[in-house]
Design a protein around this motif. Structure first.
Motif, PDB file in Angstrom:
ATOM      1  N   PHE A  35       0.820  -1.277  -0.027  1.00  0.00           N
ATOM      2  CA  PHE A  35       0.110  -0.009   0.078  1.00  0.00           C
ATOM      3  C   PHE A  35       0.816   1.291  -0.199  1.00  0.00           C
ATOM      4  O   PHE A  35       0.582   2.351  -0.498  1.00  0.00           O
ATOM      5  N   ILE A  36       2.037   1.172   0.541  1.00  0.00           N
ATOM      6  CA  ILE A  36       3.086   2.437   0.681  1.00  0.00           C
ATOM      7  C   ILE A  36       3.348   2.844  -0.621  1.00  0.00           C
ATOM      8  O   ILE A  36       3.486   3.682  -1.244  1.00  0.00           O
ATOM      9  N   VAL A  37       4.145   1.685  -1.354  1.00  0.00           N
ATOM     10  CA  VAL A  37       4.430   1.800  -2.410  1.00  0.00           C
ATOM     11  C   VAL A  37       3.425   2.101  -3.546  1.00  0.00           C
ATOM     12  O   VAL A  37       3.765   2.890  -4.523  1.00  0.00           O
ATOM     13  N   PHE A  38       2.229   1.345  -3.335  1.00  0.00           N
ATOM     14  CA  PHE A  38       1.191   1.820  -4.474  1.00  0.00           C
ATOM     15  C   PHE A  38       0.931   3.515  -4.368  1.00  0.00           C
ATOM     16  O   PHE A  38       0.818   4.027  -5.363  1.00  0.00           O
ATOM     17  N   ALA A  39       0.790   3.877  -3.074  1.00  0.00           N
ATOM     18  CA  ALA A  39       0.713   5.175  -2.815  1.00  0.00           C
ATOM     19  C   ALA A  39       1.773   6.253  -3.272  1.00  0.00           C
ATOM     20  O   ALA A  39       1.604   7.190  -3.931  1.00  0.00           O
ATOM     21  N   ALA A  40       3.089   5.586  -3.066  1.00  0.00           N
ATOM     22  CA  ALA A  40       4.232   6.584  -3.449  1.00  0.00           C
ATOM     23  C   ALA A  40       4.157   6.472  -5.093  1.00  0.00           C
ATOM     24  O   ALA A  40       4.875   7.449  -5.589  1.00  0.00           O
ATOM     25  N   SER A  41       3.603   5.380  -5.985  1.00  0.00           N
ATOM     26  CA  SER A  41       3.631   5.399  -7.430  1.00  0.00           C
ATOM     27  C   SER A  41       3.085   6.557  -8.083  1.00  0.00           C
ATOM     28  O   SER A  41       3.238   6.931  -9.248  1.00  0.00           O
ATOM     29  N   PHE A  42       2.195   7.373  -7.342  1.00  0.00           N
ATOM     30  CA  PHE A  42       1.399   8.128  -7.778  1.00  0.00           C
ATOM     31  C   PHE A  42       1.862   9.656  -7.375  1.00  0.00           C
ATOM     32  O   PHE A  42       1.468  10.791  -7.750  1.00  0.00           O
ATOM     33  N   ILE A  43       3.207   9.629  -6.400  1.00  0.00           N
ATOM     34  CA  ILE A  43       3.396  10.866  -6.011  1.00  0.00           C
ATOM     35  C   ILE A  43       5.110  11.119  -6.423  1.00  0.00           C
ATOM     36  O   ILE A  43       5.797  10.120  -6.701  1.00  0.00           O
ATOM     37  N   LYS A  44       5.416  12.446  -7.049  1.00  0.00           N
ATOM     38  CA  LYS A  44       6.768  12.787  -7.251  1.00  0.00           C
ATOM     39  C   LYS A  44       7.632  13.090  -6.340  1.00  0.00           C
ATOM     40  O   LYS A  44       7.394  14.414  -5.836  1.00  0.00           O
ATOM     41  N   LEU A  45       8.109  12.426  -5.502  1.00  0.00           N
ATOM     42  CA  LEU A  45       8.645  12.562  -4.252  1.00  0.00           C
ATOM     43  C   LEU A  45      10.242  13.418  -4.591  1.00  0.00           C
ATOM     44  O   LEU A  45      11.271  12.910  -4.662  1.00  0.00           O
ATOM     45  N   GLU A  46       9.717  14.801  -4.617  1.00  0.00           N
ATOM     46  CA  GLU A  46      10.993  15.608  -4.698  1.00  0.00           C
ATOM     47  C   GLU A  46      11.116  16.915  -3.329  1.00  0.00           C
ATOM     48  O   GLU A  46      12.238  17.122  -3.106  1.00  0.00           O
ATOM     49  N   THR A  47      10.240  17.272  -2.804  1.00  0.00           N
ATOM     50  CA  THR A  47      10.166  18.000  -1.767  1.00  0.00           C
ATOM     51  C   THR A  47      10.088  17.326  -0.370  1.00  0.00           C
ATOM     52  O   THR A  47       9.448  16.273  -0.083  1.00  0.00           O
ATOM     53  N   LYS A  48      10.315  18.132   0.513  1.00  0.00           N
ATOM     54  CA  LYS A  48       9.915  17.786   2.048  1.00  0.00           C
ATOM     55  C   LYS A  48       8.513  17.326   2.311  1.00  0.00           C
ATOM     56  O   LYS A  48       7.990  16.611   2.838  1.00  0.00           O
ATOM     57  N   ASP A 103       6.407  16.557   0.176  1.00  0.00           N
ATOM     58  CA  ASP A 103       6.172  15.217  -0.491  1.00  0.00           C
ATOM     59  C   ASP A 103       6.385  14.304   0.399  1.00  0.00           C
ATOM     60  O   ASP A 103       5.568  13.125   0.503  1.00  0.00           O
ATOM     61  N   TRP A 104       7.520  13.953   1.001  1.00  0.00           N
ATOM     62  CA  TRP A 104       8.037  12.985   1.914  1.00  0.00           C
ATOM     63  C   TRP A 104       6.954  12.901   3.222  1.00  0.00           C
ATOM     64  O   TRP A 104       6.734  11.889   3.645  1.00  0.00           O
ATOM     65  N   ARG A 105       6.887  14.126   3.666  1.00  0.00           N
ATOM     66  CA  ARG A 105       5.986  14.187   4.965  1.00  0.00           C
ATOM     67  C   ARG A 105       4.470  13.575   4.772  1.00  0.00           C
ATOM     68  O   ARG A 105       3.993  12.955   5.601  1.00  0.00           O
ATOM     69  N   SER A 106       4.063  14.112   3.559  1.00  0.00           N
ATOM     70  CA  SER A 106       2.523  13.390   3.368  1.00  0.00           C
ATOM     71  C   SER A 106       2.573  11.891   3.305  1.00  0.00           C
ATOM     72  O   SER A 106       1.717  11.451   3.650  1.00  0.00           O
ATOM     73  N   LEU A 107       3.778  11.389   2.502  1.00  0.00           N
ATOM     74  CA  LEU A 107       3.573  10.232   2.318  1.00  0.00           C
ATOM     75  C   LEU A 107       4.013   9.306   3.549  1.00  0.00           C
ATOM     76  O   LEU A 107       3.609   8.372   4.042  1.00  0.00           O
ATOM     77  N   GLY A 108       4.979  10.119   4.403  1.00  0.00           N
ATOM     78  CA  GLY A 108       5.426   9.639   5.511  1.00  0.00           C
ATOM     79  C   GLY A 108       4.063   9.507   6.707  1.00  0.00           C
ATOM     80  O   GLY A 108       4.079   8.469   7.332  1.00  0.00           O
ATOM     81  N   ILE A 155      -1.963  17.293  10.428  1.00  0.00           N
ATOM     82  CA  ILE A 155      -0.614  17.534   9.638  1.00  0.00           C
ATOM     83  C   ILE A 155      -0.736  17.818   8.182  1.00  0.00           C
ATOM     84  O   ILE A 155      -0.077  18.501   7.559  1.00  0.00           O
ATOM     85  N   TYR A 156      -1.731  17.168   7.604  1.00  0.00           N
ATOM     86  CA  TYR A 156      -2.055  17.713   6.264  1.00  0.00           C
ATOM     87  C   TYR A 156      -2.695  18.835   6.006  1.00  0.00           C
ATOM     88  O   TYR A 156      -2.218  19.645   4.949  1.00  0.00           O
ATOM     89  N   VAL A 157      -3.383  19.289   7.042  1.00  0.00           N
ATOM     90  CA  VAL A 157      -3.816  20.874   7.006  1.00  0.00           C
ATOM     91  C   VAL A 157      -2.536  21.872   7.064  1.00  0.00           C
ATOM     92  O   VAL A 157      -2.290  22.854   6.359  1.00  0.00           O
ATOM     93  N   ARG A 158      -1.554  21.683   7.758  1.00  0.00           N
ATOM     94  CA  ARG A 158      -0.581  22.444   7.903  1.00  0.00           C
ATOM     95  C   ARG A 158       0.564  22.368   6.892  1.00  0.00           C
ATOM     96  O   ARG A 158       1.263  23.151   6.283  1.00  0.00           O
ATOM     97  N   LEU A 159       0.619  21.197   6.240  1.00  0.00           N
ATOM     98  CA  LEU A 159       1.386  21.235   5.013  1.00  0.00           C
ATOM     99  C   LEU A 159       0.620  21.978   3.876  1.00  0.00           C
ATOM    100  O   LEU A 159       1.446  22.538   3.034  1.00  0.00           O
TER     101      LEU A 159
END
Length: 225
Positions: A20-33, A35-40, A174-178
């Motif tokens: 599930f984590i890899v599946f979600a990550a496949s839709f995200i271009k992990l370039e910024t902090k 991006d990584w925080r939202s996936l984390g 966390i998502y609201v803050r991001l």
């Protein structure tokens, strides 16, 4: 319900979490902090979920006394009984076809669809250095965060636990803050174009029945969302 215990299966915890984590990550271009925080944040929820689903049922252990009194005759150490909402509301047959589980599946699928379509639009906007204003971005400014929340809520309906119930509002915060941090950066970089888009499109909750044609006309806006 099955009388066979279904816990201590740590290989399933790892496999399902990774999938599930890899599946979600496949839709995200992990370039910024961000991006990584939202996936984390999403990943922490997923690991906690599958730990109780297949590893150790902490919620059932802590509530075993109350559950035993309120629902006599139910073997809460069987996997099927772990679908607590189905059990508590009287769906004692096959929980995978119960109303909460079916609603869960719909929300999870819808959430991943929204996540995929959102990041597709965002990637194109980043490439062309323009506002992401079509597709889901014509309705809300942060559809990818909406998607993560919808997916997590879907999992809560399917397999509620004390840990994930406690995590859910924290992760939403966390998502609201991001989202707010991204908006501040976009406003600094793109100025009035971003302001016009922000006035036309709500942050998280779409306005039903209202389009956002004005938002779609801006070309010089954020390459974030």
């Amino acid at each position: 319900m099955s009388d066979t215990p279904a816990y201590g299966l740590w290989s399933l915890v790892i496999i399902n979490s990774v999938v599930f984590i890899v599946f979600a990550a496949s839709f995200i271009k992990l370039e910024t902090k961000q991006d990584w925080r939202s996936l984390g944040a999403f990943s922490a929820f997923i690991v906690a979920l599958f730990t109780e689903m297949y590893g150790f049922p902490l919620t059932i252990y802590l509530l075993s006394g109350w559950l035993g009194r309120e629902f006599p005759g139910v073997d809460f150490w069987s996997h099927d009984a772990g679908h607590l909402l189905e059990t508590m509301f009287g769906w004692r047959l096959e929980p995978h076809f119960g109303p909460f589980h079916l609603a869960s599946n719909i929300l999870i699928i819808a959430g991943f669809w929204l996540l995929a379509s959102s990041w597709h639009v965002l990637y194109a906007a980043q490439r062309d250095h323009r506002l992401a204003t079509i597709g889901p971005y014509a309705r809300v400014r942060h559809p990818q965060y909406d998607a993560f929340v919808v997916i997590m809520f879907g999992f809560l309906l399917q397999w509620p636990t004390l840990v994930t119930l406690a995590m859910f509002p924290v992760l939403v915060w966390i998502y609201v803050r991001l989202a707010k941090r991204e908006e501040e950066a976009s406003r600094v970089e793109f100025g009035t174009a971003w302001d016009a888009y922000a006035r036309a499109v709500p942050r998280f909750i779409p306005r039903l029945g209202r389009g956002t044609k004005a938002a779609g006309s801006h070309r010089g806006g954020t390459v974030r969302d």
